[in-house]
Design a protein around this motif. Structure first.
Motif, PDB file in Angstrom:
ATOM      1  N   GLN A  30       0.758  -1.175   0.006  1.00  0.00           N
ATOM      2  CA  GLN A  30      -0.101   0.012   0.013  1.00  0.00           C
ATOM      3  C   GLN A  30       0.770   1.243   0.088  1.00  0.00           C
ATOM      4  O   GLN A  30       0.246   2.409   0.000  1.00  0.00           O
ATOM      5  CB  GLN A  30      -0.909   0.077   1.063  1.00  0.00           C
ATOM      6  CG  GLN A  30      -1.928  -1.140   1.261  1.00  0.00           C
ATOM      7  CD  GLN A  30      -1.695  -2.314   1.785  1.00  0.00           C
ATOM      8  OE1 GLN A  30      -0.674  -2.351   2.968  1.00  0.00           O
ATOM      9  NE2 GLN A  30      -1.930  -3.448   1.379  1.00  0.00           N
ATOM     10  N   ARG A  32       3.208   4.026  -1.483  1.00  0.00           N
ATOM     11  CA  ARG A  32       3.232   4.744  -2.882  1.00  0.00           C
ATOM     12  C   ARG A  32       4.481   4.488  -3.472  1.00  0.00           C
ATOM     13  O   ARG A  32       4.272   4.622  -4.763  1.00  0.00           O
ATOM     14  CB  ARG A  32       3.225   6.450  -2.714  1.00  0.00           C
ATOM     15  CG  ARG A  32       2.078   6.900  -1.861  1.00  0.00           C
ATOM     16  CD  ARG A  32       0.550   6.553  -2.313  1.00  0.00           C
ATOM     17  NE  ARG A  32       0.484   6.724  -3.840  1.00  0.00           N
ATOM     18  CZ  ARG A  32      -0.773   6.589  -4.331  1.00  0.00           C
ATOM     19  NH1 ARG A  32      -1.888   6.164  -3.867  1.00  0.00           N
ATOM     20  NH2 ARG A  32      -0.714   6.868  -5.794  1.00  0.00           N
ATOM     21  N   LEU A  35       2.786   1.483  -5.252  1.00  0.00           N
ATOM     22  CA  LEU A  35       1.819   1.868  -6.119  1.00  0.00           C
ATOM     23  C   LEU A  35       2.073   2.688  -7.346  1.00  0.00           C
ATOM     24  O   LEU A  35       1.639   2.498  -8.453  1.00  0.00           O
ATOM     25  CB  LEU A  35       0.524   2.459  -5.355  1.00  0.00           C
ATOM     26  CG  LEU A  35       0.064   1.591  -4.242  1.00  0.00           C
ATOM     27  CD1 LEU A  35      -0.931   2.607  -3.388  1.00  0.00           C
ATOM     28  CD2 LEU A  35      -0.969   0.375  -4.907  1.00  0.00           C
ATOM     29  N   ASP A  45      -6.482   7.900 -10.029  1.00  0.00           N
ATOM     30  CA  ASP A  45      -6.005   7.814  -8.372  1.00  0.00           C
ATOM     31  C   ASP A  45      -7.445   8.578  -7.769  1.00  0.00           C
ATOM     32  O   ASP A  45      -7.495   9.616  -7.656  1.00  0.00           O
ATOM     33  CB  ASP A  45      -4.921   8.300  -8.001  1.00  0.00           C
ATOM     34  CG  ASP A  45      -4.289   7.829  -6.846  1.00  0.00           C
ATOM     35  OD1 ASP A  45      -5.065   8.095  -5.923  1.00  0.00           O
ATOM     36  OD2 ASP A  45      -3.487   6.976  -6.750  1.00  0.00           O
ATOM     37  N   SER A  47      -7.251   7.805  -4.005  1.00  0.00           N
ATOM     38  CA  SER A  47      -6.782   7.596  -2.541  1.00  0.00           C
ATOM     39  C   SER A  47      -7.131   9.034  -1.953  1.00  0.00           C
ATOM     40  O   SER A  47      -7.066  10.139  -2.201  1.00  0.00           O
ATOM     41  CB  SER A  47      -5.245   7.416  -2.796  1.00  0.00           C
ATOM     42  OG  SER A  47      -5.021   6.166  -3.519  1.00  0.00           O
ATOM     43  N   PRO A  61      -6.081   3.704   0.070  1.00  0.00           N
ATOM     44  CA  PRO A  61      -5.597   3.742  -1.207  1.00  0.00           C
ATOM     45  C   PRO A  61      -6.543   3.314  -2.015  1.00  0.00           C
ATOM     46  O   PRO A  61      -7.014   2.222  -1.838  1.00  0.00           O
ATOM     47  CB  PRO A  61      -4.363   3.231  -1.113  1.00  0.00           C
ATOM     48  CG  PRO A  61      -4.511   2.091   0.045  1.00  0.00           C
ATOM     49  CD  PRO A  61      -5.146   2.719   0.938  1.00  0.00           C
ATOM     50  N   GLY A  62      -6.722   3.862  -3.258  1.00  0.00           N
ATOM     51  CA  GLY A  62      -7.806   3.473  -4.290  1.00  0.00           C
ATOM     52  C   GLY A  62      -7.886   4.068  -5.348  1.00  0.00           C
ATOM     53  O   GLY A  62      -7.226   5.215  -5.842  1.00  0.00           O
ATOM     54  N   VAL A  63      -8.449   3.532  -6.247  1.00  0.00           N
ATOM     55  CA  VAL A  63      -8.819   4.031  -7.712  1.00  0.00           C
ATOM     56  C   VAL A  63     -10.116   4.384  -8.263  1.00  0.00           C
ATOM     57  O   VAL A  63     -11.248   3.646  -7.620  1.00  0.00           O
ATOM     58  CB  VAL A  63      -8.193   3.128  -8.776  1.00  0.00           C
ATOM     59  CG1 VAL A  63      -6.774   3.117  -8.525  1.00  0.00           C
ATOM     60  CG2 VAL A  63      -8.700   1.946  -9.138  1.00  0.00           C
ATOM     61  N   SER A  71     -10.485  -0.331  -3.572  1.00  0.00           N
ATOM     62  CA  SER A  71      -9.128  -0.216  -2.776  1.00  0.00           C
ATOM     63  C   SER A  71      -8.100  -1.476  -2.813  1.00  0.00           C
ATOM     64  O   SER A  71      -8.515  -2.209  -2.058  1.00  0.00           O
ATOM     65  CB  SER A  71      -9.426   0.408  -1.463  1.00  0.00           C
ATOM     66  OG  SER A  71     -10.008  -0.883  -0.789  1.00  0.00           O
ATOM     67  N   HIS A  72      -7.245  -1.684  -3.799  1.00  0.00           N
ATOM     68  CA  HIS A  72      -6.641  -0.720  -4.719  1.00  0.00           C
ATOM     69  C   HIS A  72      -6.567  -1.732  -5.831  1.00  0.00           C
ATOM     70  O   HIS A  72      -6.207  -2.845  -5.958  1.00  0.00           O
ATOM     71  CB  HIS A  72      -5.456  -0.127  -4.331  1.00  0.00           C
ATOM     72  CG  HIS A  72      -4.642   0.797  -5.439  1.00  0.00           C
ATOM     73  ND1 HIS A  72      -4.211   0.416  -6.590  1.00  0.00           N
ATOM     74  CD2 HIS A  72      -4.675   2.107  -5.363  1.00  0.00           C
ATOM     75  CE1 HIS A  72      -3.806   1.369  -7.275  1.00  0.00           C
ATOM     76  NE2 HIS A  72      -3.880   2.701  -6.620  1.00  0.00           N
ATOM     77  N   GLY A  78      -5.818  -3.936  -0.609  1.00  0.00           N
ATOM     78  CA  GLY A  78      -5.640  -2.382  -0.466  1.00  0.00           C
ATOM     79  C   GLY A  78      -5.836  -1.572   0.685  1.00  0.00           C
ATOM     80  O   GLY A  78      -5.087  -0.781   1.446  1.00  0.00           O
TER      81      GLY A  78
END
Length: 320
Positions: A30, A32, A35, A45, A47, A61-63, A71-72, A78
């Motif tokens: 998770q 960055r 990711l 993104d 997040s 964290p997610g899209v 997530s994610h 995620g």
């Protein structure tokens, strides 16, 4: 009061420190640092973090995919990722209500992929209960793991046929070791593409992305192991190392489909378990044996993992 912090690159260092040092269920997956290996145009993104009195207490964290928050989508699991100091019933409920309000005002659907118990410092039971209590629907995938113990040969926990095949690999003089040559990585990736094509899918990562993860982003958390018959690579594995919970996860396993002397994956699995046990790891995760989000069980795959002494566990995700 909580403040929503939408993701921006300026938060990278703060978020990574929170995930790796201050959270109860965060892993390098998770961060960055991990990711951000995805090309900028692969995901939208979405997040965000929750901050209280200037301190990050949760990270999501997610899209955004169409009208769904995931997530994610770029990692095995995620979030939510919760601070150790906020991992209590009342505080988690506060955090989830704040996040839920933020997400439901922006998305029609929400999907959380929870860190499984074997990768978290605390059981996810409390978090999962709260999500169900808030109206999220639980879904599960069946996974498998083996327990490891220093001084105990993992081969003893394998069934008779597995031990027979492994002994044959020893007679054949199979060599086990770290993958170092570029040609071995290219061969491994070719095997992987063939293996994935049988299920009409492609590897999640490109070969260049694997090099990037290995050399730049997570060199301390990733390893590649193979077995060779003389100088020919016959099976290889990509592994993730979760040091905090003493767990290793097999992310990719790829045999040479044309190798016929014996089943090379068994020789590789046993040697990987032996190495992990000697290094003090306590569990090795073999991943899921289900398809289509847990709807179908690949019985042959699950039975194969059981032949190695594996136990069943579940990976949970929640939707709303």
């Amino acid at each position: 009061m909580y403040e929503i912090l939408p993701y921006s690159p300026e938060l990278d260092k703060r978020l990574d420190h929170f995930v790796e040092h201050e959270s109860v269920n965060g892993t390098f997956l998770q961060t960055r640092r991990f990711l951000n290996y995805h090309p900028a145009d692969r995901f939208t993104d979405a997040s965000f973090a929750l901050e209280k009195s200037g301190t990050i207490v949760a990270y999501f964290p997610g899209v955004a995919k169409e009208q769904t928050f995931i997530s994610h989508a770029g990692t095995t699991f995620g979030g939510p990722i919760i601070a150790k100091s906020f991992y209590s019933g009342s505080r988690i409920l506060e955090i989830l209500k704040e996040a839920d309000q933020h997400l439901t005002s922006r998305f029609k659907n929400i999907r959380f992929k929870i860190t499984p118990a074997i990768f978290a410092e605390e059981s996810p039971d409390l978090l999962e209960y709260m999500l169900e209590h808030m109206g999220y629907t639980r879904h599960t995938e069946l996974s498998s793991y083996c327990t490891l113990q220093s001084g105990v040969d993992p081969l003893k926990n394998c069934d008779k046929e597995c031990r027979r095949i492994f002994k044959k690999s020893e007679i054949e003089g199979i060599r086990f070791g770290n993958m170092e040559k570029n040609e071995d990585f290219e061969t491994f990736y070719h095997f992987l593409e063939i293996s994935k094509s049988k299920h009409n899918v492609h590897p999640v990562h490109t070969l260049q992305e694997l090099y990037d993860l290995k050399d730049n982003r997570i060199p301390d958390h990733i390893r590649f192991r193979g077995i060779w018959d003389k100088d020919t690579l016959v099976a290889a594995m990509m592994l993730f190392r979760f040091e905090k919970t003493k767990t290793i996860h097999a992310q990719y396993v790829a045999p040479n489909p044309d190798y016929e002397k014996f089943q090379p994956t068994i020789a590789l699995y046993v040697r990987v378990m032996r190495e992990a046990a000697l290094e003090g790891f306590q569990k090795i995760s073999w991943g899921i044996s289900t398809e289509n989000g847990g709807e179908f069980l690949n019985e042959n795959l699950h039975r194969f993992k059981e032949s190695l002494g594996a136990k069943a566990c579940v990976n949970s995700f929640y939707t709303k």
